[in-house]
Structure formats: C-alpha cells, structure tokens
Design a protein around this motif. Structure first.
Motif, PDB file in Angstrom:
ATOM      1  N   GLU A 323       0.834  -1.200   0.000  1.00  0.00           N
ATOM      2  CA  GLU A 323       0.000   0.000   0.000  1.00  0.00           C
ATOM      3  C   GLU A 323       0.875   1.258   0.000  1.00  0.00           C
ATOM      4  OE1 GLU A 323      -2.593  -0.229   3.305  1.00  0.00           O
ATOM      5  OE2 GLU A 323      -3.638  -2.029   2.629  1.00  0.00           O
ATOM      6  N   GLY A 324       1.943   1.211   0.792  1.00  0.00           N
ATOM      7  CA  GLY A 324       2.849   2.352   0.852  1.00  0.00           C
ATOM      8  C   GLY A 324       3.537   2.616  -0.474  1.00  0.00           C
ATOM      9  N   PHE A 325       3.958   1.529  -1.156  1.00  0.00           N
ATOM     10  CA  PHE A 325       4.621   1.695  -2.451  1.00  0.00           C
ATOM     11  C   PHE A 325       3.663   2.314  -3.467  1.00  0.00           C
ATOM     12  CE2 PHE A 325       7.447  -2.144  -1.289  1.00  0.00           C
ATOM     13  CZ  PHE A 325       8.337  -1.305  -0.651  1.00  0.00           C
ATOM     14  N   GLU A 326       2.411   1.850  -3.467  1.00  0.00           N
ATOM     15  CA  GLU A 326       1.424   2.402  -4.400  1.00  0.00           C
ATOM     16  C   GLU A 326       1.244   3.900  -4.154  1.00  0.00           C
ATOM     17  OE1 GLU A 326      -1.975   0.041  -3.598  1.00  0.00           O
ATOM     18  OE2 GLU A 326      -1.385  -1.611  -4.922  1.00  0.00           O
ATOM     19  N   GLU A 327       1.118   4.259  -2.883  1.00  0.00           N
ATOM     20  CA  GLU A 327       0.911   5.662  -2.530  1.00  0.00           C
ATOM     21  C   GLU A 327       2.123   6.508  -2.903  1.00  0.00           C
ATOM     22  OE1 GLU A 327       0.247   8.290   1.536  1.00  0.00           O
ATOM     23  OE2 GLU A 327      -0.307   6.168   1.513  1.00  0.00           O
ATOM     24  N   GLN A 328       3.331   5.980  -2.606  1.00  0.00           N
ATOM     25  CA  GLN A 328       4.546   6.735  -2.923  1.00  0.00           C
ATOM     26  C   GLN A 328       4.696   6.931  -4.426  1.00  0.00           C
ATOM     27  OE1 GLN A 328       8.028   4.989  -1.015  1.00  0.00           O
ATOM     28  NE2 GLN A 328       6.767   4.435   0.733  1.00  0.00           N
ATOM     29  N   ALA A 329       4.443   5.862  -5.211  1.00  0.00           N
ATOM     30  CA  ALA A 329       4.577   5.962  -6.666  1.00  0.00           C
ATOM     31  C   ALA A 329       3.598   6.989  -7.227  1.00  0.00           C
ATOM     32  CB  ALA A 329       4.355   4.603  -7.306  1.00  0.00           C
ATOM     33  N   GLN A 330       2.367   6.988  -6.724  1.00  0.00           N
ATOM     34  CA  GLN A 330       1.377   7.952  -7.172  1.00  0.00           C
ATOM     35  C   GLN A 330       1.806   9.374  -6.842  1.00  0.00           C
ATOM     36  OE1 GLN A 330      -2.287   6.701  -5.358  1.00  0.00           O
ATOM     37  NE2 GLN A 330      -2.524   4.900  -6.691  1.00  0.00           N
ATOM     38  N   GLN A 331       2.374   9.549  -5.635  1.00  0.00           N
ATOM     39  CA  GLN A 331       2.814  10.881  -5.226  1.00  0.00           C
ATOM     40  C   GLN A 331       3.954  11.383  -6.116  1.00  0.00           C
ATOM     41  OE1 GLN A 331       3.850  10.347  -1.103  1.00  0.00           O
ATOM     42  NE2 GLN A 331       1.731  10.527  -0.377  1.00  0.00           N
ATOM     43  N   GLU A 332       4.925  10.496  -6.410  1.00  0.00           N
ATOM     44  CA  GLU A 332       6.050  10.919  -7.254  1.00  0.00           C
ATOM     45  C   GLU A 332       5.571  11.266  -8.657  1.00  0.00           C
ATOM     46  OE1 GLU A 332       9.099  11.481  -6.175  1.00  0.00           O
ATOM     47  OE2 GLU A 332       8.419  10.890  -4.178  1.00  0.00           O
ATOM     48  N   LYS A 423       8.878   4.784 -10.974  1.00  0.00           N
ATOM     49  CA  LYS A 423       9.070   3.458 -11.573  1.00  0.00           C
ATOM     50  C   LYS A 423       9.854   2.550 -10.628  1.00  0.00           C
ATOM     51  CE  LYS A 423      10.875   1.208 -15.721  1.00  0.00           C
ATOM     52  NZ  LYS A 423      11.578   1.391 -17.018  1.00  0.00           N
ATOM     53  N   ARG A 424      10.888   3.102  -9.966  1.00  0.00           N
ATOM     54  CA  ARG A 424      11.668   2.304  -9.020  1.00  0.00           C
ATOM     55  C   ARG A 424      10.798   1.809  -7.877  1.00  0.00           C
ATOM     56  NH1 ARG A 424      14.232   2.434  -4.265  1.00  0.00           N
ATOM     57  NH2 ARG A 424      13.321   4.458  -3.750  1.00  0.00           N
ATOM     58  N   ILE A 425       9.920   2.663  -7.389  1.00  0.00           N
ATOM     59  CA  ILE A 425       9.032   2.272  -6.289  1.00  0.00           C
ATOM     60  C   ILE A 425       8.059   1.191  -6.746  1.00  0.00           C
ATOM     61  CG2 ILE A 425       7.185   3.092  -4.771  1.00  0.00           C
ATOM     62  CD1 ILE A 425       8.666   5.821  -4.743  1.00  0.00           C
ATOM     63  N   GLU A 426       7.575   1.306  -7.988  1.00  0.00           N
ATOM     64  CA  GLU A 426       6.666   0.278  -8.516  1.00  0.00           C
ATOM     65  C   GLU A 426       7.376  -1.064  -8.649  1.00  0.00           C
ATOM     66  OE1 GLU A 426       5.353   2.178 -12.068  1.00  0.00           O
ATOM     67  OE2 GLU A 426       3.532   2.990 -11.140  1.00  0.00           O
ATOM     68  N   GLU A 427       8.679  -1.036  -8.989  1.00  0.00           N
ATOM     69  CA  GLU A 427       9.443  -2.277  -9.056  1.00  0.00           C
ATOM     70  C   GLU A 427       9.574  -2.901  -7.668  1.00  0.00           C
ATOM     71  OE1 GLU A 427      13.057  -1.082 -10.895  1.00  0.00           O
ATOM     72  OE2 GLU A 427      12.248  -1.120 -12.934  1.00  0.00           O
ATOM     73  N   LYS A 428       9.751  -2.041  -6.633  1.00  0.00           N
ATOM     74  CA  LYS A 428       9.782  -2.554  -5.271  1.00  0.00           C
ATOM     75  C   LYS A 428       8.439  -3.178  -4.905  1.00  0.00           C
ATOM     76  CE  LYS A 428      11.848  -0.308  -1.967  1.00  0.00           C
ATOM     77  NZ  LYS A 428      12.247   0.735  -0.999  1.00  0.00           N
ATOM     78  N   LYS A 429       7.373  -2.587  -5.430  1.00  0.00           N
ATOM     79  CA  LYS A 429       6.043  -3.143  -5.180  1.00  0.00           C
ATOM     80  C   LYS A 429       5.930  -4.536  -5.796  1.00  0.00           C
ATOM     81  CE  LYS A 429       1.293  -2.658  -6.744  1.00  0.00           C
ATOM     82  NZ  LYS A 429       0.363  -1.893  -7.598  1.00  0.00           N
TER      83      LYS A 429
END
Length: 700
Positions: A323-332, A423-429
C-alpha cells in the motif's frame, strides 16, 4: 523494579568504545541459537579467546562474554550460521559503530576476498542483517518490508529514519526541541530527545530540575542546567572513562549502567562495581538468565503457533508495504505532472537560482532575495519553501505538494527524475508482491506441518515415529524442508554410492585450493587425459578429521572417474566418452621440470597412473527427499540410488541454463508439492550440478 532486558542507546554508545578495543581479532566460527542469539568466536592477539554475543529476541544485548558464560555449541548449524562461517572464517574484526543514537550496531569484518558487515537491530522485533561490501543484504533473520524501509536479501540495507542525537545536539537545537513540546520536562527528554525514561530522570536529578515541571513553566535556567548535565554525560560516554555498576534488588539483578546513577541511589539499590562496562553487561545478562524461571519441559514439538503468528505478521507488514509503495509511486508521478502543469513558474524558479549561482551569489543571499520577492507577491518566489545550498536544491510548493528541485538541471530532467523514482518504487512493489506470495506459501506449509504433527500425536502420543521407508514423496501434498549447508558445497561435489565424498574444482583457483588445502595423503586424485578438467579428489576423511587409510571400492573409483570426465572440456566439445586416470596425492606436484611452466590450476603428475578407459560422459540430477531435502547431481549410479526422482543428461544442444530450466519443469510435473520443488530445486540450483557446455536430456 522490573529487570532490564534491553540495552539502551546510552549503554550501546558506551559498549562501542570498549568493543572497538578488540579490533584485529580473527573470527574462528559463528553459531546461531534458536532464531535470535548469534555467537562469534574470535581470537585476539593480546586477550586470547573472545566470545561476541548478539541477541535480538526478548532480550536484546551485544557484548563480549567470558567463555564460562557462553552457552554450549548447538547441534547442526542452520543455514544462517553456515553462511556466516563461509564469509567470516579467518576474517579480521575491523570495528563496530552505533548508527546515530539508535539501538543499532554495525560490526565490520575484513577478509582478503570479501568484507562483511553485521547489522544488529536491538529495538522493536529485533533483527540481524548480513551485508556485503556494497551494503546489499546477503541474508537476515527477519525480512522487513515496510512503507519506510526494506530489509530483504538482494536489497540495499535501509536504516530507520534518523532520530535526534542528544549526545551531539547543540544548545540552540536542544532548547528549540524542548520549547516545541506540550508536556513536562522529563517526558520531553525521554521522547523528543530520545533519552528514554531512566536517563531522562537521571539528568533532571543531576541538574536539580523538578522533572514534572510543565514546559510552559520552564525557562532558560532550567534548560541550561539540564543541558549542562547532558554535556557531562556526553563527555563521559565519549571518553570511555566509565565506572560501571550492576544493580541488585532482593538478590536479583535489575539494571547495569556504565556509571553510577543517582536515581538508583535514591531507590537504595545495592550495586556492584566492575572494571569495564562490558564485563558488567556480561555478568548482568548471565545472572539474568540464571534468575529466569525454569523452562517448561520440551517435547521437541515445534512452536507452530508462534511460527504461524510470525508469518501472519510478516504478511501484514508486506501488505502495508505494498500500500505504501502504491501511494509513494502515485505521489512521485503527481509531482512530476505538477512540474509540467506549472512549467513556466518552475522554470522561472530554476532559472533565477541557477543564474544567481553562475554569477557567484551565495546561497544565503539567494534565500534572502527569494524571501523578499515572496513578500512583494512575486508568484515564483512565493512558491519557494526552502533552499539547501549543501545539496544544490530548492524546494517549491505547488498546489498541496512540495517538490525538491535540482537547480543544476531544467524542468524536464527534474520531472524525469520523479518519473524514474515512481518506476523504481513500482518495481519494489512487484518484489513485495512476489515476496508476499512466498510468505503465504510458507504459512500454508507451516499449517500443513502443524496438522500432520497433530495427526501423528493422535496416532502415538509418546514416541515420534520416523517417516515410513516407502513414503510416496512424489504424491505427498506437503514435504517438510530439511536442508543444511556444508563446507564442500562451493565446489563441485557428490557422494558415491558407497558413501565417500568427492569434490572437484569449478575453476583454476578452486583446483589450486583443493590440492593445497583439502587433499590428504590417503585421498585419491583423479583427472582426465583431456586438458581443462576439474581436479577431482575422493576424500578418505573430512578436512577436520585425522587422515587415515581406507579401502576404496571399485565402484567409488569408477564413479569418481566418470565425474572427472563429465565435468571436463570434453562435454563442451560434444564428445560422449574419454579416459581418466587415478594417482595418489604424493604424485601430484606444482614443481615443473627445468625450463617448463605450469599454469594456475595445473599440476605435474609423476609416477605410474591407473587408467579408466572410455568412460561415459553422462550425469544425473535429482531431488533427494530422505534425510535431507536438496538437489544432488553427479554420476548416475551414485545419484539414482539417493534421489527420489532423477533426470539423466549427456552432451547436447541446449545451453546450460536452458537445460536446467527443462529439468526444473520436469521435476515440477513429477511432484504434487510444487512449492517444495521451487524452494529446493530451482533452475539456479540445478544448474550448479550441470557440466559446462550444452546438454540434452536422456529420455527414459
């Protein structure tokens, strides 16, 4: 009072000073007790044997222990301990650091071939992570995937968010932190200054300040008195000039500190003095263990409920991380879109700051100019929320989002950086999604094992039955994992049908190492006539056992010869047979004839040789289920008797990795428990047993 079970940040700061005195000690061996106590046995030139204990469970500690205070070595070492032995054997202890003022210690070890760091997290759930030279996690006791940080094998280790360090804070920062609080003095010191309850009360006592004074009633006099007491504490910790105390109440230890505490004197606790704080900590936890209640009788039943709860907790953490990764990616991504939507304003900010820097205007002056522009209502200046000269950045607020901009580049590159971060955060997701599936499979495995155990208990409550010899492993829905790591696994290896260990080099360096370090006079040495084959040694005894003469059966010799042929260059050449020879180790030499040169990994053989003619180039890989669960590979006659199912291979057209994947798929088709195959017999693990070059699978 309740006894202390966790070392404080002050304690760790003091211990770091003393533990660094062991710098240069060499690591002999690593042990892991349960899943939370690590022991490193080391040798120090001046002090002799050094035992380093790190515990991260209910008790959290890190100190050197007296040999008599060290628990007996556990049974067969788990994978984590074996991994540490492989990385740390012979390494030098290079020192230990405390991360900022957190309860985190980083132990550093240096060895010629690789350096290693062990990070001990002595807070919360506790954890130990092993890092390589790049800071990547090799393995950790616990996998952590949170919104704020990740600790998982293959990922860069991430420390928790920084906390204010009371041992380095300036008076102005200290006063500002106090004044921003809405509680009393002692609670502010404990929480906002990160001193914890005991040391917060101790500072108030030493400063002569009433600890319950509300912040709004405290003034500069109280702040300076407390800060002065804190400076004295800081000086004591940094100097290493301690006066350690172990405190006792009703004949039981309750606390250990690097110096006497006035708070404990007011409580009239009895104290014992020690020469070093480390000695005091060692004695404290040794006596704390002795004072604990006697453990309940252990019926060898695994604590399934604790393991299930642990897996469920990990799943919750992973779900939160996703959930955090999704939120962070959206914010970036939204920040990047806002830059384009407000292109002119952002470009004006960047151009203004960059132009001023090119003209040599100091950052402080730029900051003042922007503040003045904001007061005059200039939109670009009003958007600026901060300027960081050290980083070369300016922070702007657009709508309800703040964006940090690199002033050396334009709007496009700043936006691209944000898209790349998204994109990096989505890869972590994606990695977290894969990890959560693995954890769910592990949870299901634990539940199945619990159900099987309970069923066995119903069948026979008093004795533990062995697995029946005729168990149908292929159709069993859940196969328990029983895998250990051994010293020879970094080489090529197999056990003959007669039970003898055979090892071979994977390259020239390993060939040299096997001959120099792992070959004894009663072993057998094999090689092929063809150039480019592995040194192959049949071991009479293990490396730590006394050498003794044994009678090797002909079947063992024949299998060793086939091993030498199969993993030689003839496999790459697509040939199906070659000759091998056998000699004794005393016939093998690195000394060439006069005028000749020997390449690395090559040797001179003198004397008579025993030849094995026209030996077939053929191997088998299989999955072993009895005893240990693992992939094994080598001569078919040695492997097919040990594995539950096998696949034979000969030289052929499929690349090594493709052949490994084909074997993996066949094993998945044969076993009902496909998760077992994935964990035990992945394509990577199978590939370790395949000869170099192309292969083909031999159909049954």
């Amino acid at each position: 009072m309740d006894p202390k079970r966790e070392l404080t940040s002050i304690d760790l700061a003091a211990l770091v000073t003393e533990l660094n005195r062991y710098e240069g000690a060499k690591v002999d061996k690593a042990y892991l007790y349960g899943d939370d106590l690590l022991r490193l046995r080391m040798r120090d030139f001046d002090r002799g044997r050094v035992e380093l204990l790190v515990e991260v469970g209910e008790i959290k500690r890190a100190h050197a222990a007296k040999p008599e205070n060290v628990p007996d070595a556990p049974g067969r070492p788990p994978n984590f301990a074996m991994m540490l032995r492989n990385r740390l054997s012979g390494a030098d202890f290079a020192g230990v650091e405390q991360y900022e003022f957190d309860r985190i210690l980083t132990f550093e070890f240096e060895r010629g071939d690789e350096n290693t760091k062990i990070v001990a997290e002595l807070f919360g759930q506790g954890n130990i992570a092993v890092l390589d030279e790049t800071g990547e996690v090799v393995r950790s006791l616990e996998t952590v995937r949170l919104k704020s940080r990740t600790v998982a094998p293959g990922a860069q280790y991430e420390f928790p968010s920084s906390r204010l360090n009371p041992l380095t804070v300036s008076y102005d920062a200290f006063k500002r932190q106090m004044e921003e609080s809405d509680t009393d003095v002692v609670r502010t010191l404990a929480t906002q200054l990160n001193l914890g309850g005991l040391y917060a009360e101790e500072l108030c006592t030493r400063a002569g300040v009433e600890k319950t004074i509300p912040i709004e009633e405290a003034g500069d006099d109280e702040y300076r008195d407390v800060y002065g007491a804190m400076e004295e504490l800081r000086a004591t910790v940094k100097s290493g000039d301690f006066d350690p105390r172990l405190y006792v109440e009703d004949d039981s230890v309750v606390d250990v500190t690097p110096f006497p505490l006035e708070e404990h004197e007011r409580e009239e606790l009895n104290s014992e003095a020690f020469d070093t704080f480390n000695d005091a900590v060692d004695e404290y936890f040794h006596r704390l263990d002795l004072s604990d209640d006697e453990p309940e009788e252990n019926d060898n039943r695994p604590d399934f409920e604790a393991e299930i709860a642990k897996k469920q907790r990990i799943i919750e953490q992973q779900e939160g991380a996703i959930e955090g990764f999704e939120e962070q990616a959206q914010q970036e991504r939204r920040r990047a879109e806002l830059l384009y939507a407000n292109y002119e304003l952002v470009d004006e900010v960047l151009s203004t700051v960059r132009g001023a820097r090119e003209e040599g205007v100091p950052w402080d002056e730029i900051r003042e100019t922007l503040e003045s522009g904001a007061e005059r209502g200039i939109p670009a200046a009003e958007a600026v929320r901060g300027v960081d000269g050290a980083e070369g950045t300016v922070t702007v607020e657009i709508e309800d989002a703040t964006v940090e901009l690199d002033v050396s580049t334009g709007v496009e590159k700043n936006a691209d950086r944000l898209y790349t971060e998204a994109k990096r955060i989505e890869e972590k997701k994606e990695g977290a999604l894969a990890a959560i599936e693995d954890t769910r499979e592990d949870l299901a495995d634990v539940k199945r094992r619990r159900d099987e155990w309970e069923q066995e208990d119903e069948d026979d409550e008093e004795e533990e039955e062995e697995e029946p010899a005729d168990i149908d492993w292929l159709n069993r829905e859940s196969i328990p994992l029983r895998t250990e790591e051994y010293w020879y696994e970094r080489f090529r290896w197999f056990h003959t049908s007669d039970g003898f260990l055979v090892i071979g080099g994977r390259n020239a360096d390993q060939n040299e190492e096997i001959v120099k370090k792992y070959t004894n006079k009663h072993d057998l040495f094999f090689h092929t006539q063809a150039h480019g084959g592995p040194v192959t040694v049949v071991k009479a005894t293990g490396p730590s056992e006394p050498s003794k003469e044994v009678e090797f059966p002909d079947s063992t010799k024949q299998e060793a010869a086939q091993f030498a042929v199969s993993y030689s260059s003839i496999w790459k050449e697509g040939r199906f047979a070659d000759d091998a020879y056998m000699v004794s180790p005393d016939q093998v030499s690195k000394t060439p004839e006069s005028g000749e040169y020997i390449e690395k990994g090559s040797f001179v053989i003198r004397g008579d040789r025993t030849y094995f003619r026209d030996v077939a180039a053929e191997v088998a890989v299989g999955v072993q289920c009895e005893g240990e669960t693992r992939v094994i590979g080598g001569p078919p006659s040695a492997i097919e008797g040990r594995a539950e199912t096998t696949i034979r291979l000969q030289p052929g057209q499929y690349a090594q990795n493709d052949a490994a994947m084909m074997c993996y798929r066949k094993f998945r088709e044969r076993f009902a428990d496909t998760s077992f195959v994935r964990k035990i017999a992945s394509a990577d693990k199978i590939q370790e047993f395949l000869p170099p070059g192309g292969s083909q699978l031999v159909e049954d």
